[in-house]
Write an enzyme that holds these catalytic residues in place. Structure first.
Site, short mmCIF file in Angstrom:
data_model
loop_
_atom_site.label_atom_id
_atom_site.label_comp_id
_atom_site.label_asym_id
_atom_site.label_seq_id
_atom_site.Cartn_x
_atom_site.Cartn_y
_atom_site.Cartn_z
N LYS A 185 14.43 21.94 93.54
CA LYS A 185 13.36 20.93 93.60
C LYS A 185 13.54 20.08 94.85
CE LYS A 185 14.67 19.41 89.63
NZ LYS A 185 14.84 18.76 88.31
N THR A 216 7.95 7.38 88.86
CA THR A 216 8.30 8.80 88.77
C THR A 216 9.45 9.03 87.78
OG1 THR A 216 9.80 8.45 90.63
CG2 THR A 216 7.62 9.36 91.15
N GLY A 218 11.31 10.45 84.98
CA GLY A 218 11.11 11.60 84.08
C GLY A 218 10.53 12.85 84.71
N THR A 219 10.41 12.87 86.03
CA THR A 219 9.79 14.05 86.67
C THR A 219 10.54 15.35 86.37
OG1 THR A 219 11.04 13.48 88.66
CG2 THR A 219 8.73 12.88 88.64
N GLY A 220 11.87 15.30 86.50
CA GLY A 220 12.66 16.53 86.33
C GLY A 220 12.60 17.06 84.90
N CYS A 221 12.71 16.14 83.93
CA CYS A 221 12.67 16.55 82.51
C CYS A 221 11.31 17.15 82.20
CB CYS A 221 12.88 15.34 81.61
SG CYS A 221 14.38 14.41 81.96
N1 LIG Z 1 6.21 11.71 94.85
C1 LIG Z 1 6.01 12.94 94.41
N2 LIG Z 1 4.78 13.51 94.48
C2 LIG Z 1 4.56 14.76 94.03
N3 LIG Z 1 5.51 15.51 93.47
C3 LIG Z 1 6.77 15.02 93.36
C4 LIG Z 1 7.09 13.72 93.82
N4 LIG Z 1 8.41 13.48 93.55
C5 LIG Z 1 8.89 14.59 92.95
N5 LIG Z 1 7.92 15.53 92.85
C6 LIG Z 1 8.03 16.85 92.21
O1 LIG Z 1 8.43 16.60 90.87
C7 LIG Z 1 9.24 17.66 90.37
C8 LIG Z 1 10.59 17.10 89.91
O2 LIG Z 1 11.40 16.93 91.06
P1 LIG Z 1 12.47 15.78 91.28
O3 LIG Z 1 13.18 16.15 92.52
O4 LIG Z 1 11.79 14.45 91.22
O5 LIG Z 1 13.34 15.98 89.97
P2 LIG Z 1 14.56 15.14 89.45
O6 LIG Z 1 15.18 14.37 90.55
O7 LIG Z 1 15.42 16.10 88.71
O8 LIG Z 1 13.88 14.17 88.43
P3 LIG Z 1 14.62 13.09 87.47
O9 LIG Z 1 14.65 11.81 88.21
O10 LIG Z 1 13.75 13.06 86.26
O11 LIG Z 1 16.01 13.59 87.19
C9 LIG Z 1 9.36 18.65 91.54
O12 LIG Z 1 8.34 19.63 91.39
C10 LIG Z 1 9.10 17.77 92.77
O13 LIG Z 1 8.65 18.51 93.88
C1 LIG Z 2 18.34 10.86 78.66
C2 LIG Z 2 17.96 11.18 80.06
N1 LIG Z 2 17.92 12.47 80.44
C3 LIG Z 2 17.57 12.80 81.70
C4 LIG Z 2 17.25 11.82 82.63
C5 LIG Z 2 16.83 12.26 84.01
O1 LIG Z 2 16.92 11.39 84.97
C6 LIG Z 2 17.30 10.47 82.18
N2 LIG Z 2 17.00 9.44 83.03
N3 LIG Z 2 17.66 10.19 80.91
#
Ligand SMILES: Nc1ncnc2c1ncn2[C@@H]1O[C@H](COP(=O)(O)OP(=O)(O)OP(=O)(O)O)[C@@H](O)[C@H]1O
Ligand SMILES: Cc1ncc(CO)c(N)n1
Length: 274
Positions: A185, A216, A218-221
């Protein structure tokens, strides 16, 4: 004459998806994000809670792991009776929990999406440093798709990514641990939000406009749960990831302010009035 008792009309059950993750009391990430995503994508979400966090828009104020037996028991209760069509993992906190979950997934006949959660958006650690090796050697080998962000892939493989070419190297290093597919990602890079999905031969670049929205959490989850939901519906991995990317992009665009810090993405964006 009174009408005979009726039973509720029976409908076909939606695809069943299981998340194995931590609880986010603020409702934006973790188990709460996963279940909301699963509902939004028309699947039946189920959960195995691994840890409970005290968390809000400002950060993680504390967390408590559940005992291994509690995690194992929740998993068995769900899988042995209800059954699952896809499993997603998130925060696993400790080496012991990582190894337990890896063993449970290895014994389950369903695709798995492993989000190797390391730290929260605020930089709070959600995984012990001593668990990294278990993620590499036990959890990644049983993953259908592994979805690290750039910090997580650097921690796991030592590859620091600063460009799209770097994402290729990171993906190759991750695939060496055994997941079927790597989704790197690139959300933390500048410019478009670009992710790379590859199994080592097939390569798919997923590109979306970057939304200038600080909310943003929760994007990854959300992305990993959306992939699991689409896999549970029977989509092949590239299609499931493309559909999940579209969902998370919309959720980020619609993310809203809550509390004094980083607000959540909007899991219900497709249901809002336009
Ligand atoms: N500002 C943004 N606009 C559009 N897409 C985004 C943006 N930020 C992240 N993404 C997309 O969101 C998805 C999750 O990526 P991200 O890198 O944010 O995950 P993460 O860091 O694991 O998230 P988390 O903070 O929940 O752990 C990916 O598809 C990424 O390209
Ligand atoms: C419980 C939990 N899982 C995953 C993330 C991802 O950032 C978070 N902030 N909290």
């Amino acid at each position: 004459m009174t009408a005979p008792p009726t039973t509720a009309p029976s409908t076909t059950a939606p695809p069943r998806v299981l998340t194995v993750a931590g609880s986010d009391s603020g409702g934006g990430a973790g188990i709460q994000a996963d279940l909301k995503t699963m509902l939004a994508l028309g699947t039946h979400g189920m959960s195995v809670v691994t840890a409970v966090t005290a968390q809000n828009s400002l950060g993680v104020q504390g967390f408590w792991e559940l005992p291994v037996e509690a995690v194992r028991a929740q998993y068995r209760s769900v899988v042995d009776d209800i059954g699952v069509q896809a499993v997603k993992t998130g925060m696993l906190a400790s080496a012991e929990l990582v190894e337990t979950v890896a063993e449970l997934i290895a014994g389950t006949d369903a695709p798995s999406v492993v989000d190797p959660v390391g730290v929260s958006k605020h930089g709070d650690s959600l995984l012990a440093a001593s668990a990294l090796d278990s993620v590499r050697t036990k959890l990644l080998p049983v993953a259908t798709v592994a979805t690290p962000n750039l910090d997580e892939v650097a921690q796991l493989t030592g590859v620091q990514v600063e460009s799209e070419e770097g994402m290729r190297r990171a993906a190759a290093a991750l695939l060496a641990y055994g997941p079927r597919w790597a989704l790197i990602k690139g959300g933390h890079l500048q410019g478009d939000a670009v992710d790379l999905l590859t199994d080592g031969s097939d390569e798919h670049w997923l590109r979306a406009p970057r939304h200038d929205n600080r909310h943003t959490h929760g994007t990854g989850c959300t992305l990993a749960s959306a992939i699991a939901s689409h896999l549970a519906r029977g989509l092949p991995v590239p299609e499931a990831v493309a559909a999940a990317k579209e969902y998370v992009t919309g959720a980020i665009e619609a993310g809203f302010a809550l509390g004094g810090g980083i607000g959540p993405v909007d899991h219900g964006w497709r249901f809002r009035d336009q």
